[in-house]
Design a protein around this motif. Sequence first.
Motif, short mmCIF file in Angstrom:
data_model
loop_
_atom_site.label_atom_id
_atom_site.label_comp_id
_atom_site.label_asym_id
_atom_site.label_seq_id
_atom_site.Cartn_x
_atom_site.Cartn_y
_atom_site.Cartn_z
N GLU A 100 -3.73 -5.76 7.98
CA GLU A 100 -3.48 -5.36 9.73
C GLU A 100 -3.63 -6.12 10.77
OE1 GLU A 100 -4.52 -0.29 9.69
OE2 GLU A 100 -3.37 -0.52 7.18
N ILE B 248 -1.17 10.94 0.21
CA ILE B 248 -0.61 9.17 -0.23
C ILE B 248 0.29 9.43 -1.40
CG2 ILE B 248 -2.31 7.61 -1.33
CD1 ILE B 248 -4.21 8.06 0.71
N ASP C 157 -4.57 10.25 3.76
CA ASP C 157 -5.27 9.52 4.61
C ASP C 157 -6.28 10.48 5.37
OD1 ASP C 157 -3.95 9.67 5.88
OD2 ASP C 157 -2.29 8.08 5.92
N SER D 269 -8.06 -4.02 3.46
CA SER D 269 -7.03 -3.66 3.85
C SER D 269 -6.21 -3.43 5.80
CB SER D 269 -5.86 -2.28 3.39
OG SER D 269 -6.81 -1.21 3.85
N ARG D 270 -7.32 -3.39 6.01
CA ARG D 270 -7.64 -3.11 8.25
C ARG D 270 -7.96 -4.67 7.97
NH1 ARG D 270 -12.51 0.88 9.42
NH2 ARG D 270 -13.20 -0.25 7.40
N GLY E 52 -10.25 6.94 3.18
CA GLY E 52 -10.35 5.55 4.23
C GLY E 52 -9.76 4.42 4.08
N ARG E 53 -8.98 3.80 5.01
CA ARG E 53 -8.77 2.21 4.72
C ARG E 53 -9.47 1.47 3.86
NH1 ARG E 53 -3.01 2.35 4.58
NH2 ARG E 53 -3.26 0.05 4.75
N SER E 54 -9.42 0.57 3.49
CA SER E 54 -10.47 -0.32 2.65
C SER E 54 -10.34 -1.17 3.61
CB SER E 54 -9.56 -0.34 1.48
OG SER E 54 -9.01 -1.32 1.71
N ASN E 55 -11.38 -1.90 3.36
CA ASN E 55 -11.59 -2.73 4.92
C ASN E 55 -10.80 -4.51 4.76
OD1 ASN E 55 -14.45 -2.17 5.62
ND2 ASN E 55 -15.43 -3.12 4.00
N GLY F 69 -5.02 -0.06 -1.16
CA GLY F 69 -5.12 -0.51 0.89
C GLY F 69 -5.99 0.94 0.88
N PHE F 70 -6.62 1.58 -0.08
CA PHE F 70 -7.39 2.80 0.67
C PHE F 70 -8.61 2.21 -0.44
CE2 PHE F 70 -3.56 4.30 1.52
CZ PHE F 70 -3.80 4.65 2.75
N SER F 71 -9.91 2.67 0.24
CA SER F 71 -10.90 2.87 -0.78
C SER F 71 -10.63 3.83 -2.00
CB SER F 71 -12.38 3.11 0.22
OG SER F 71 -11.75 3.82 0.93
#
Length: 737
Positions: free
Chosen positions: A713, A635, A629, A709-710, A704-707, A680-682
């Motif tokens: 969070e 990961i 990440d 998943s953010r 990167g984190r996906s939209n 959870g990731f792009s």
Amino acid sequence: MMWLQTLLLLGLVGLMLDVCYGYSSEDEDYYMQELLSREHYQRVSEDRATDGRQTPGRGIGKESRSTSAASKAAGGSDSASAVKTGNKKSEKNKKAVKAAGGVRDGSFTADKDDCPPLGLETLKIDDFQLHASTMRHYGLGPHRGRLNIQGGLLEDDLYDGGWCAGRNDPLQWFEVDARRLMKFTGVVTQGRSSLWSSDWVSSYKVLLSNDSHSWVTLKNGSRDLIFIGNREKEIPVLNTFPKPMVARYIRINPRSWFPSGGICMRVEILGCPMPDPNNYYRRRNEVTTTDNLDFRHHSYKEMRQLMKVVNDMCPNITRIYNIGKSYSGQKLYAIEISDNPGEHELGEPEFRYTAGSHGNEVLGRELLLLLMQFMCQEYLSGNPRIRHLVDETRIHLLPSVNPDGYEKAFAAGSELSGWSLGRWSHDGLDIHHNFPDLNAVLWEAEARNWVPRKFQNHHVPIPDWYRSENATVAVETRALVSWMEKIPFVLGGNLQSGELVVTFPFDRTRSVTALRQLTPTADDHVFRWLAFSYASTHRLMTDVSRRVCHTDDFAKEDGTINGASWHTAAGSMNDFSYLHTNCFELSMYVGCDKYPHESELPEEWENNRESLLVFMEQVHRGIKGVIRDVQGKGIANAIISVDGINHDIRTVNMFLPASEGEYWRLLNPGEYRVTVRAEGFSVSSKVCAVGYDIGASRCDFVLGRSNLSRIKEIMQKFNKQPISMRERLRQRRLLDT
């Protein structure tokens, strides 16, 4: 005149009894009942051995650790059959049962020579050295009269299961030309290998010659020796001679046979070559080795001791451990060879060789014991190739998956263990084909269009029934499954024998009714390269001029074949490894003889040494890398897909911060678009290139984190539910009212 006719009639009846003399038994296939038949055969032998005519002698085996008993009779009298004894060095001179009917003093002085087989089974004796009086048809010619040779599924096949005489009379013979003077010491015989027919010779004479014209019959005093042969078609029977006989040619003259069958035999001759430095033929065919290794067969205890010796010699690069126990409680020992044994290193792939899943296929077991000695010695001597392999790879060698089965075969010895004794585990299971059938699970999901939306094309889960205690699963198989799930193997090879070929998945046909059907994996091109890398560097596998081992000419296909194209088998180790783990697994059938004599081991080592090393080096072909990440954390369980290949792999979850997120993907040279996905990731994609030189290309990814998943969070951080969930609850309340 009447008395003369009566006398002639009695003589004719006596001749018919001599020709057709045999042991009555049911006409049935004994192949799958070998263990039961062998026990019955031994009890009969022990009963016959009480007739007072038996005297102790010495059998043959692996430096007398696999001692065997021989039976002889003179004038057609009863005699003892083969009785096997133990294998330890301290039992070198154990008794071998030997009958000498017709000798008044009841004894022979057995010669102490322990001669190896001439090589009918291992093909050292070529077809032009085998002759016979007649043959039923070409597929049953003298070139097929080799110990343990297997026949085709159909009768009258071009490759049938033995030599069969064209007529059933006492004038038939099978002849071997040694092409030099030999000190002959014994004969091993079997009946014809057939699923449909029962043919074997129950007694025979032995004749010797130096010119193939004048023949001398082996005698017991003034009488011709009649050796007791087989009582069924599969269990080998050894007869040793009262004393060694020197000659070039040897003939077997059948005297009686199974009444419902005919004169058919498979044969091995035992003999020591006489000194002859001018024999060009023998020098031309000799294969020698300069490696100073322990070329002998090892019992379970001796195997452990040898592994300990290797560990003591190379403590900095070896580690001994066990993956579990066999049915009888013997530990399944493996040795690890690495520059940091006991540790998984970042970027270093894991490789494994296994052997002995079929306990009677002992050549693979000994090859791995030789390989660990060789690598230790060469590493210490500074061999750059071996040092690079050890420093860049974590190698695991498991020489005996089925030690229980091996002990059964080892007790009988190489020439007397037959084709199947010791093949199965102690509880009667074929370990190599005892894995869960994940092919059916995946193919059913594909038929329902669940892949990839509902069902992944990789890491197929093991069914719950298979893990239950009541499942018909060998304890050795369970140990293997646990081992394969624990260590992130990238490439593996399981050594088997009885053929010269490398097989690759799939091993099961898609059609349930098809016995043979090409069934490739999504990685067929990779598997074909891996198989060819072993076969092409073997001394014999790709030699189109070599004789076939049994019925299939694999040399025409470059010594490789898709497993399902050969014969279908569900639940194989190869298919399971490919579908349940990241590891690509192949089977190497490393020799025609499952259990070669000790004298053959140096040549078999030379045949396979380069192949064993080259195949290990293929673990470094393809791409490798780490999926992280943006914070640099690995990961685990990220999915790596390659465009055009419908089989994904996953990153390692080793519970180690340094290695989590690692992956290795075997690929042939070329450019590939690689896509990485993780929950959870792009999604991330890039083109990765694979070169022709050994050495995996580095191809790392940062996700990167996906939209979504953010958002989740943030909502969780402020103790709020996502909008989609809130809307769903509101609609549910409306329905309730």
